[in-house]
Design a protein around this motif. Structure first.
Motif, PDB file in Angstrom:
ATOM      1  N   GLY A 464     -13.975  -6.805   3.251  1.00 21.99           N
ATOM      2  CA  GLY A 464     -12.964  -7.871   3.190  1.00 21.99           C
ATOM      3  C   GLY A 464     -11.903  -7.576   2.145  1.00 21.99           C
ATOM      4  O   GLY A 464     -10.723  -7.887   2.335  1.00 21.99           O
ATOM      5  N   GLY A 465     -12.312  -6.955   1.044  1.00 19.27           N
ATOM      6  CA  GLY A 465     -11.346  -6.585  -0.002  1.00 19.27           C
ATOM      7  C   GLY A 465     -10.293  -5.644   0.551  1.00 19.27           C
ATOM      8  O   GLY A 465      -9.095  -5.768   0.260  1.00 19.27           O
ATOM      9  N   GLY A 466     -10.738  -4.699   1.379  1.00 21.94           N
ATOM     10  CA  GLY A 466      -9.804  -3.767   2.000  1.00 21.94           C
ATOM     11  C   GLY A 466      -8.840  -4.475   2.928  1.00 21.94           C
ATOM     12  O   GLY A 466      -7.644  -4.152   2.973  1.00 21.94           O
ATOM     13  N   LEU A 467      -9.359  -5.464   3.646  1.00 14.46           N
ATOM     14  CA  LEU A 467      -8.497  -6.210   4.571  1.00 14.46           C
ATOM     15  C   LEU A 467      -7.440  -7.004   3.809  1.00 14.46           C
ATOM     16  O   LEU A 467      -6.274  -7.078   4.220  1.00 14.46           O
ATOM     17  CB  LEU A 467      -9.351  -7.159   5.417  1.00 14.46           C
ATOM     18  N   VAL A 468      -7.852  -7.586   2.683  1.00  9.78           N
ATOM     19  CA  VAL A 468      -6.896  -8.355   1.880  1.00  9.78           C
ATOM     20  C   VAL A 468      -5.790  -7.430   1.359  1.00  9.78           C
ATOM     21  O   VAL A 468      -4.602  -7.745   1.421  1.00  9.78           O
ATOM     22  CB  VAL A 468      -7.617  -9.068   0.706  1.00  9.78           C
ATOM     23  N   ALA A 469      -6.203  -6.250   0.864  1.00  9.74           N
ATOM     24  CA  ALA A 469      -5.190  -5.291   0.371  1.00  9.74           C
ATOM     25  C   ALA A 469      -4.285  -4.846   1.520  1.00  9.74           C
ATOM     26  O   ALA A 469      -3.066  -4.699   1.345  1.00  9.74           O
ATOM     27  CB  ALA A 469      -5.897  -4.091  -0.263  1.00  9.74           C
ATOM     28  N   ALA A 470      -4.887  -4.647   2.701  1.00  7.75           N
ATOM     29  CA  ALA A 470      -4.097  -4.193   3.849  1.00  7.75           C
ATOM     30  C   ALA A 470      -3.113  -5.257   4.322  1.00  7.75           C
ATOM     31  O   ALA A 470      -2.089  -4.940   4.941  1.00  7.75           O
ATOM     32  CB  ALA A 470      -5.040  -3.810   4.994  1.00  7.75           C
ATOM     33  N   ALA A 471      -3.412  -6.507   4.027  1.00  7.84           N
ATOM     34  CA  ALA A 471      -2.545  -7.599   4.485  1.00  7.84           C
ATOM     35  C   ALA A 471      -1.146  -7.487   3.871  1.00  7.84           C
ATOM     36  O   ALA A 471      -0.162  -7.935   4.471  1.00  7.84           O
ATOM     37  CB  ALA A 471      -3.174  -8.944   4.125  1.00  7.84           C
ATOM     38  N   VAL A 472      -1.054  -6.876   2.682  1.00  3.09           N
ATOM     39  CA  VAL A 472       0.252  -6.794   2.000  1.00  3.09           C
ATOM     40  C   VAL A 472       1.243  -5.941   2.811  1.00  3.09           C
ATOM     41  O   VAL A 472       2.306  -6.430   3.206  1.00  3.09           O
ATOM     42  CB  VAL A 472       0.073  -6.263   0.553  1.00  3.09           C
ATOM     43  N   PRO A 473       0.918  -4.660   3.088  1.00  4.46           N
ATOM     44  CA  PRO A 473       1.871  -3.884   3.905  1.00  4.46           C
ATOM     45  C   PRO A 473       2.023  -4.431   5.321  1.00  4.46           C
ATOM     46  O   PRO A 473       3.112  -4.368   5.899  1.00  4.46           O
ATOM     47  CB  PRO A 473       1.268  -2.465   3.919  1.00  4.46           C
ATOM     48  N   MET A 474       0.922  -4.976   5.874  1.00  2.00           N
ATOM     49  CA  MET A 474       1.015  -5.512   7.237  1.00  2.00           C
ATOM     50  C   MET A 474       1.967  -6.704   7.291  1.00  2.00           C
ATOM     51  O   MET A 474       2.752  -6.855   8.238  1.00  2.00           O
ATOM     52  CB  MET A 474      -0.377  -5.930   7.736  1.00  2.00           C
ATOM     53  N   ALA A 475       1.899  -7.555   6.275  1.00  2.00           N
ATOM     54  CA  ALA A 475       2.770  -8.734   6.238  1.00  2.00           C
ATOM     55  C   ALA A 475       4.227  -8.283   6.209  1.00  2.00           C
ATOM     56  O   ALA A 475       5.092  -8.854   6.882  1.00  2.00           O
ATOM     57  CB  ALA A 475       2.439  -9.582   5.023  1.00  2.00           C
ATOM     58  N   TRP A 476       4.509  -7.235   5.444  1.00  2.00           N
ATOM     59  CA  TRP A 476       5.890  -6.730   5.375  1.00  2.00           C
ATOM     60  C   TRP A 476       6.333  -6.196   6.738  1.00  2.00           C
ATOM     61  O   TRP A 476       7.459  -6.430   7.189  1.00  2.00           O
ATOM     62  CB  TRP A 476       5.999  -5.647   4.306  1.00  2.00           C
ATOM     63  N   LEU A 477       5.422  -5.463   7.381  1.00  2.00           N
ATOM     64  CA  LEU A 477       5.775  -4.894   8.685  1.00  2.00           C
ATOM     65  C   LEU A 477       6.045  -5.988   9.721  1.00  2.00           C
ATOM     66  O   LEU A 477       6.910  -5.849  10.578  1.00  2.00           O
ATOM     67  CB  LEU A 477       4.639  -3.984   9.182  1.00  2.00           C
ATOM     68  N   ILE A 478       5.289  -7.089   9.632  1.00  2.00           N
ATOM     69  CA  ILE A 478       5.439  -8.157  10.639  1.00  2.00           C
ATOM     70  C   ILE A 478       6.646  -9.035  10.332  1.00  2.00           C
ATOM     71  O   ILE A 478       7.454  -9.339  11.215  1.00  2.00           O
ATOM     72  CB  ILE A 478       4.136  -8.999  10.702  1.00  2.00           C
ATOM     73  N   TRP A 479       6.745  -9.446   9.061  1.00  2.00           N
ATOM     74  CA  TRP A 479       7.781 -10.431   8.732  1.00  2.00           C
ATOM     75  C   TRP A 479       8.975  -9.854   7.959  1.00  2.00           C
ATOM     76  O   TRP A 479       9.960 -10.537   7.749  1.00  2.00           O
ATOM     77  CB  TRP A 479       7.169 -11.579   7.919  1.00  2.00           C
ATOM     78  N   GLY A 480       8.857  -8.579   7.526  1.00  2.00           N
ATOM     79  CA  GLY A 480       9.953  -7.989   6.757  1.00  2.00           C
ATOM     80  C   GLY A 480      11.131  -7.625   7.648  1.00  2.00           C
ATOM     81  O   GLY A 480      11.014  -7.631   8.878  1.00  2.00           O
ATOM     82  N   PRO A 481      12.274  -7.299   7.033  1.00  2.00           N
ATOM     83  CA  PRO A 481      13.456  -6.928   7.818  1.00  2.00           C
ATOM     84  C   PRO A 481      13.197  -5.652   8.630  1.00  2.00           C
ATOM     85  O   PRO A 481      12.424  -4.800   8.213  1.00  2.00           O
ATOM     86  CB  PRO A 481      14.532  -6.674   6.751  1.00  2.00           C
ATOM     87  N   ASP A 482      13.875  -5.554   9.759  1.00  2.00           N
ATOM     88  CA  ASP A 482      13.719  -4.365  10.595  1.00  2.00           C
ATOM     89  C   ASP A 482      14.238  -3.132   9.856  1.00  2.00           C
ATOM     90  O   ASP A 482      15.160  -3.222   9.040  1.00  2.00           O
ATOM     91  CB  ASP A 482      14.510  -4.538  11.902  1.00  2.00           C
ATOM     92  N   GLY A 483      13.636  -2.008  10.168  1.00  2.00           N
ATOM     93  CA  GLY A 483      14.117  -0.742   9.597  1.00  2.00           C
ATOM     94  C   GLY A 483      13.718  -0.524   8.153  1.00  2.00           C
ATOM     95  O   GLY A 483      14.277   0.328   7.473  1.00  2.00           O
ATOM     96  N   THR A 484      12.755  -1.299   7.659  1.00  2.00           N
ATOM     97  CA  THR A 484      12.325  -1.116   6.260  1.00  2.00           C
ATOM     98  C   THR A 484      10.849  -0.719   6.208  1.00  2.00           C
ATOM     99  O   THR A 484      10.095  -1.150   5.343  1.00  2.00           O
ATOM    100  CB  THR A 484      12.548  -2.397   5.429  1.00  2.00           C
ATOM    101  N   GLY A 485      10.436   0.089   7.168  1.00  2.00           N
ATOM    102  CA  GLY A 485       9.036   0.507   7.230  1.00  2.00           C
ATOM    103  C   GLY A 485       8.603   1.285   5.997  1.00  2.00           C
ATOM    104  O   GLY A 485       7.446   1.221   5.601  1.00  2.00           O
ATOM    105  N   GLY A 486       9.565   2.011   5.414  1.00  2.00           N
ATOM    106  CA  GLY A 486       9.239   2.778   4.214  1.00  2.00           C
ATOM    107  C   GLY A 486       8.746   1.875   3.090  1.00  2.00           C
ATOM    108  O   GLY A 486       7.873   2.258   2.297  1.00  2.00           O
TER     109      GLY A 486
END
Lengths: 619, 268
Positions: A464-486
């Motif tokens: 679960g700890g890994g999933l929580v840490a993974a949520a940070v980049p995933m949240a950016w990918l889902i809700w962040g601006p397009d073209g900012t995958g880096g």
């Protein structure tokens, strides 16, 4: 025999009567079960969860389709056989070796041990679940003969699970050595991978529950799970086949017990020959003990690396994680779904973390060495984490790269962004979890698969700890601006680093402040003082034991959002005035229920942390 | 201090006197309702061989465990060579070598690897580690155990490897719990010589044992623990009081059964 009063029945002046030999192990098992139920809530929670699943299966049996029910029932029995190998189902069992010194015949001993195996939560819940088969026969045909046949078939299927589980724990669990460990890991990983792939492909489940597709149904004739309902339909062959399976399994178990009792041998690997050193004394430049890195952290990392390479259970866990992760990501390709393939590395890392959540217990009281050396606690935590990282990172990277190459049309960025986060969390959080929830193995020098010290809660928290840490980049990918995958990739690295330090801080804190307590738990030679909880409102006690009080509140209340507000809505589709999700429909209903599970999970996790940090009782 | 000694000389004597290697004051530990250690006082002078004896369950291992930081005491003070062992753990640990009884080792390492691991944990340089490990393997007769995973070593060899790791960093205080258990007589003799040289050079050795003969042979002082308290302490001769130490020990702790009554069904 070490089971207190139960053992006195076997101590006497001659051979034990058959009735005594059969009944005594069951009484021993009952004593062990009673003690385990009194000492920790895990079995009760498992029973509740199992009964919920069994209730769902019976509910499905009333209106559902026979072939699908057969698959579910057979899968249940398979899970009963396989899961204890991974989750320490051998703990608290009465084993053939316990009767080795008693004057008991092999047949009564085998019978007694099997009856003892039936005393437990798993067999009871399974019996309830398999009642779905006669229920289905009653609902679909209504003939008393069909119901009776389906009931007897269910009983035989239950016996298959019971004997199969005992056989697997003794035979596979004791197949020591690296080859046995890798085989066991591959077997369990494959079975779980097959289960996991079913879950990963949700539409398949819907299709299956609506009715088994023809191309699958025609193979069911070879699947024992379908035989009780086939027999209820009037065919004699499946019933006899089930009888044969039970007889063969019982014969195998008898042979195994006989080997232990009569031949006085166990499945323990042979000791190295006295005259032949197992490992050369000198290292690459004639230095005894081989090559070691500089400083305390590398010393621990060196110890861990060697232990990972040589310890059969660690090898088994690592193999399991790799096989499970790879299959979970790769099997959906068979159905044309490639989206999971680049995630093979991430899934492997997550499972490697989960399976590392009990390693302190696996090492017994060897923790005393760092506890007697200056700065030993810090080195222990970081060395363990470093060794895990050095071991898992190349494997995870390799699988990720292979996945990206196998599925060129799938965007690899999410998996690549998440991987460092999962690796960072997976390195240190399991160390903390295994320090927090120490479950020592009975024989540290020669453990078996059945001694798995990783329970389901530890595995869930560690992954679960890994999933929580993974949520940070995933949240950016889902809700962040397009073209900012880096940015997501950078966030993944940052989340991994933060999780590493967070986990290391928690583990450091635990070991530095409660090292002696952890050591005691790992040895189980003396029980740590219990926290005294007053049975009435006591403001003074609350002031002094704030963490304990909050832990108790969270561990009690946390189940409410998880079970009635979340799982019961998701699994049983229930409604009720006080159930929040039942006032909503569609995705909002599902989302609310999932959020409730997440909320409850967070409450339980916090409660667990606070419980670990509760103040010591006054002397 | 002799009567008539000038006060300033007494002060100088007290100042010059080295601190005890191990000093324990009013140590207590309770497990549940069982009081394992009940107000133990113990002073071990530097450069001595000190034995701790007592019947099973007397509280010896618990006392030793608390002295080396493996068990947290409920109350009391522990000082190691002048350092408060409960507050300044790092300093106390740096000066102490420990051989506990009944605890596991990193079972998948060989004896030699365990010593290298221990050297790494202690921060020894690569050269010092290699030299010391080689010598310890030779002196303690560990050639076979050094090449065998500890999980497959005999109890005696495990004890010897454990003793080697306790000596590796040249501690000033050695705390050994049952160091000679299951060790063969030849190895025991060489271990005794090593320990005697260590003490003769100013080191201090505290050992817990059930062997009164060993205490008589090796120890300068002895403390007898019974039911969590000290029932006798002093030089071996003082504690023995003119009797064989074993007889005196039985007298001090009181035999719970004589072994001459009951069990009529066993004796035909």
């Amino acid at each position: 025999m070490s089971a207190g009063t139960a053992g006195t029945a076997l101590v006497g002046t001659g051979p034990v009567s058959a009735a005594g030999a059969i009944g005594t192990p069951a009484r021993m098992r009952a004593v062990m079960l009673r003690r385990s139920l009194r000492e920790n809530p895990g079995p009760a929670v498992a029973a509740l969860t199992g009964l919920l699943a069994a209730a769902w299966l019976i509910r499905y049996a009333v209106h559902g389709e026979g072939d699908t029910l057969s698959i579910l029932a057979g899968t249940w029995v398979l899970g009963w056989i396989v899961l204890p190998l991974m989750l320490g189902g051998g703990r608290g069992r009465v084993r053939p070796s316990h009767l080795r010194l008693e004057p008991v015949g092999s047949l009564p001993a085998a019978a007694g041990l099997l009856i003892a195996s039936a005393v437990g939560i798993g067999p009871l819940v399974s019996l309830v679940a398999l009642a779905a088969l006669p229920v289905h026969a009653a609902a679909s045909s209504g003939s008393p003969g069909a119901v009776l046949t389906a009931g007897l078939g269910a009983l035989l299927l239950w016996l298959t699970g019971l004997i199969g589980s005992a056989l697997a724990l003794e035979a596979i669990g004791h197949a020591g050595g690296p080859a046995g460990a890798v085989l066991t890991g591959t077997f369990t990983g494959t079975v779980m991978g097959l289960f996991g792939s079913v879950w990963a492909v949700a539409p398949w489940i819907t299709e299956l529950l609506a009715g088994t597709p023809e191309h699958i149904a025609r193979w069911l004739v070879y699947f024992p799970g379908s035989w009780p309902l086939s027999a209820a339909g009037g065919a004699a062959g499946p019933f006899l086949a089930l009888l044969a399976v039970v007889a063969v399994a019982a014969g195998g178990y008898f042979a195994l017990v006989r080997r232990t009792l009569v031949a006085r041998s166990s499945w323990r690997p042979r000791l190295p020959h006295a005259a032949k050193p197992a490992v050369t004394t000198a290292g690459p430049r004639g230095i005894p003990g081989g090559r070691w890195g500089p400083g305390p952290v590398w010393a621990v990392a060196g110890r861990e690396s060697r232990t990972w390479a040589r310890h059969p259970l660690r090898l088994q866990y690592l193999t399991f994680a790799v096989v499970y992760g790879a299959l979970l990501a790769g099997l959906p390709m068979l159905a044309g779904t490639e989206v999971l393939v680049p995630w093979a590395g991430v899934l492997t890392a997550l499972w490697a973390a989960a399976m590392s959540a009990g390693l302190i217990g696996l090492d017994g009281t060897a923790l005393w060495m760092p506890l007697t050396m200056p700065g030993g606690e810090r080195a222990e935590v970081r060395g363990r984490a470093l060794a895990w990282l050095l071991l898992v990172t190349p494997i995870a990277l390799l699988l990720t790269v292979a996945g990206v190459l196998l599925a060129p049309d799938v965007d690899p960025l999410p998996a690549l962004a998440v991987l460092p986060a999962v690796l960072g969390a997976g390195a240190t959080l399991p160390v903390w979890v295994s320090l927090l929830r120490v479950r020592p193995v009975p024989d540290v020098r020669h453990p078996t698969s059945a001694d798995n010290p990783t329970d389901i809660v530890s595995a869930l928290v560690a992954s679960g700890g890994g999933l929580v840490a993974a949520a940070v980049p995933m949240a950016w990918l889902i809700w962040g601006p397009d073209g900012t995958g880096g940015v997501a990739a950078l966030l993944g690295i940052a989340a991994g680093v933060a999780a590493w330090f967070g986990g290391a801080w928690l583990a450091d804190d635990r070991l530095a402040n409660r090292g002696a307590e952890v050591l005691t738990a790992a040895g189980q030679r003396t029980r740590p003082p219990e926290t005294v909880i007053p049975m009435r409102i006591d403001a003074a006690w609350y002031r002094e034991n704030r963490a304990t009080a909050w832990a108790l509140i969270l561990l009690t209340v946390g189940w409410v959002p998880v079970v009635p507000q979340g799982l019961m809505v998701l699994v049983l589709d229930i409604s009720g005035g006080w159930i929040v999700a039942s006032h909503l429909t569609g995705p909002a209903r599902t989302g609310t229920a999932v959020a409730m599970v997440a909320l409850g999970g967070a409450m339980l996790l916090t409660g667990l942390v606070l419980w670990g940090r509760r103040p010591r009782p006054a002397p | 201090m002799p009567r008539g000694t000038p006060a300033c000389l007494a002060l100088i004597t007290l100042t010059a006197m080295p601190p005890p290697a191990l000093e324990i004051r009013q140590l207590r530990k309770t497990f549940g309702t069982f009081r394992a250690v009940d107000g133990i006082d113990l002073t071990v002078r530097q450069g001595t061989f000190h034995g701790i004896v007592g019947p099973n369950g007397a509280g010896k291992s618990t006392t030793i465990g608390m002295a080396v930081g493996l068990i947290v005491p409920d109350a009391g003070e522990i000082t190691v060579l002048g350092h408060d062992a409960l507050r300044d753990r790092a300093a106390a640990r740096a000066l102490t070598g420990v051989l506990p009884d009944g605890l596991d080792l990193p079972e998948r390492l060989t004896g030699a690897e365990l010593l290298r691991y221990s050297a790494g944990l202690r921060g020894l340089s690569r050269a010092a580690a290699a030299e010391r490990v080689t010598e310890l393997i030779e002196v303690l007769g560990l050639a076979k155990a050094a090449a065998t995973p500890l999980a497959d070593c005999s109890t005696g060899n495990r004890k010897k490897v454990g003793l080697a790791q306790a000596l590796l960093h040249a501690p000033r205080l050695l705390v050994l719990d049952e160091p000679f258990e299951a060790v063969d007589p030849v190895s025991a003799a060489s271990i005794r010589r090593v320990l005697r040289r260590f003490v003769d050079s100013g080191g201090t050795c505290v050992l817990s044992t059930h062997s009164m003969m060993l205490v008589e042979q090796m120890c300068d002082e002895v403390t007898v623990i019974h039911q969590g308290t000290v029932v006798a302490a002093g030089t071996v001769a003082e504690v023995a009081g003119g009797l064989p130490l074993e007889d005196r020990f039985v007298e001090l702790v009181g035999a719970e059964t004589t072994g001459t009554d009951g069990l009529s069904w066993l004796v035909r």
